[in-house]
Design a protein around this motif. Structure first.
Motif, mmCIF file in Angstrom:
data_model
loop_
_atom_site.group_PDB
_atom_site.id
_atom_site.type_symbol
_atom_site.label_atom_id
_atom_site.label_comp_id
_atom_site.label_asym_id
_atom_site.label_seq_id
_atom_site.Cartn_x
_atom_site.Cartn_y
_atom_site.Cartn_z
ATOM 1 N N ILE A 8 0.818 -1.122 -0.156
ATOM 2 C CA ILE A 8 -0.021 0.096 -0.059
ATOM 3 C C ILE A 8 0.882 1.306 -0.045
ATOM 4 O O ILE A 8 0.521 2.119 -0.861
ATOM 5 C CB ILE A 8 -1.031 -0.103 1.284
ATOM 6 N N LEU A 9 1.908 1.130 0.921
ATOM 7 C CA LEU A 9 2.794 2.307 0.973
ATOM 8 C C LEU A 9 3.520 2.603 -0.424
ATOM 9 O O LEU A 9 3.697 3.850 -1.041
ATOM 10 C CB LEU A 9 3.823 2.399 2.120
ATOM 11 N N ASP A 10 3.965 1.702 -1.079
ATOM 12 C CA ASP A 10 4.500 1.726 -2.448
ATOM 13 C C ASP A 10 3.780 2.155 -3.381
ATOM 14 O O ASP A 10 4.051 2.965 -3.997
ATOM 15 C CB ASP A 10 5.512 0.320 -2.822
ATOM 16 N N SER A 28 11.473 13.310 -2.588
ATOM 17 C CA SER A 28 12.390 12.225 -2.027
ATOM 18 C C SER A 28 11.263 11.268 -1.548
ATOM 19 O O SER A 28 10.295 11.585 -1.083
ATOM 20 C CB SER A 28 13.092 12.929 -1.001
ATOM 21 N N LYS A 29 11.935 10.024 -1.118
ATOM 22 C CA LYS A 29 11.176 8.770 -0.566
ATOM 23 C C LYS A 29 10.751 9.215 0.756
ATOM 24 O O LYS A 29 9.769 8.772 1.334
ATOM 25 C CB LYS A 29 12.206 7.560 -0.649
ATOM 26 N N GLN A 30 11.818 9.934 1.489
ATOM 27 C CA GLN A 30 11.475 10.089 2.860
ATOM 28 C C GLN A 30 10.094 11.233 2.931
ATOM 29 O O GLN A 30 9.401 10.924 3.733
ATOM 30 C CB GLN A 30 12.610 10.898 3.589
ATOM 31 N N ASP A 31 10.154 12.169 2.032
ATOM 32 C CA ASP A 31 8.872 13.032 2.161
ATOM 33 C C ASP A 31 7.638 12.440 1.867
ATOM 34 O O ASP A 31 6.636 12.716 2.052
ATOM 35 C CB ASP A 31 9.189 14.331 1.103
ATOM 36 N N ALA A 32 7.791 11.629 0.471
ATOM 37 C CA ALA A 32 6.656 10.906 0.101
ATOM 38 C C ALA A 32 6.092 10.112 1.146
ATOM 39 O O ALA A 32 4.845 9.768 1.348
ATOM 40 C CB ALA A 32 7.081 10.132 -1.084
ATOM 41 N N THR A 33 7.118 9.012 1.949
ATOM 42 C CA THR A 33 6.606 8.176 3.023
ATOM 43 C C THR A 33 5.873 9.021 4.087
ATOM 44 O O THR A 33 4.784 8.662 4.539
ATOM 45 C CB THR A 33 7.848 7.545 3.304
ATOM 46 N N GLU A 34 6.400 10.064 4.339
ATOM 47 C CA GLU A 34 5.617 10.782 5.426
ATOM 48 C C GLU A 34 4.468 11.624 5.094
ATOM 49 O O GLU A 34 3.426 11.323 6.007
ATOM 50 C CB GLU A 34 6.871 11.960 6.034
#
Length: 257
Positions: free
Chosen positions: A111-113, A126-132
């Motif tokens: 789901i996260l991906d 960025s992956k970090q920003d998108a994940t947050e």
């Protein structure tokens, strides 16, 4: 509160079978910033064709669709300086979130991906920003504990809530919903409509094709009735439902209410 004109549809026509089938027959309508425009009507009336035309998933046969003052049905336009600018439909689509009947989640990704893929690829987040951001949106719909799950492990209602917040990852200016609850079991419909109601109260511009008359009456500020590829009536929900004018609308409401 509704405001400035965001999308203007002028004399839209969509023909199939060499012109013998008129899916849209000279449709004109404006969508203002903050509108929750609900489109109702019998099956085959042109509702989904109209919705899918707004971001050119359906390419009209004739007519124009203006978004932010640009006719997106054209390949190019002249800007205020007179310079010829190419219309980039992908840029416009980024501003229009789309939620379908079927969830269109990638089955092999978590789901996260599923949620971070487009913002990282298209917006270069960025992956970090998108994940947050994804985790914040998942929390909002009560599904933060499902971030590492795969779509097959979720119920239909959960998948549709994921589809909605996945579209919100791109910060759209307008959300397009194509019968988002019609593929769900009845007990799951409410949880999806609740998320949509919340979006409406926050001022998100929405165009919703639905058979949920309760939602149309409660959440829409405008209801459009379509039949045979035409808009036959458009009004505020209380007027349209309580005092329908067109005989076709009267007949339709007598069967669905």
């Amino acid at each position: 509160m509704t405001g400035d004109k965001l999308i203007e549809v002028k004399n839209l026509k969509k023909y199939y079978n060499k012109g013998s089938l008129h899916a849209l027959d000279d449709v004109s309508v404006n969508i203002n910033k903050g509108d929750v425009m609900v489109v109702i009507g019998p099956s085959g009336s042109g509702k989904s064709t109209l919705l899918r035309s707004l971001n050119l998933l359906e390419v009209p046969t004739e007519g124009s669709i203006w978004f932010h003052g640009v006719d997106i049905t054209k390949k190019k336009y002249k800007d205020e300086t007179g310079a010829v600018v190419k219309v980039n439909i992908d840029t416009h689509r980024e501003k229009m979130g789309m939620v379908f009947q079927h969830f269109n989640l990638f089955p092999h990704k978590t789901i996260l991906d599923n949620m971070i893929l487009a913002p990282m690829k298209v917006k270069k987040m960025s992956k970090q920003d998108a994940t947050e951001k994804a985790m914040s949106l998942l929390k909002r719909v009560g599904l933060e504990d499902r971030a590492d799950a795969y779509p097959i492990q979720l119920s239909g209602g959960q998948k549709q809530r994921i589809a909605i917040v996945r579209a919100l990852m791109m910060d759209p200016e307008v959300m397009l919903f194509d019968e988002p609850t019609s593929a769900l079991d009845p007990e799951m419909v409410g949880e999806v409509l609740e998320v949509m109601k919340e979006l409406a109260t926050e001022g998100m511009t929405m165009v919703v094709v639905t058979h949920e008359m309760g939602f149309a009456r409660e959440v829409g500020n405008r209801v459009v009735f379509m039949a045979d590829g035409k808009i036959l009536e458009e009004a505020a929900p209380e007027k349209l439902f309580d005092h329908p004018c067109h005989p076709r609308l009267q007949d339709f409401l007598s069967k669905v209410l």
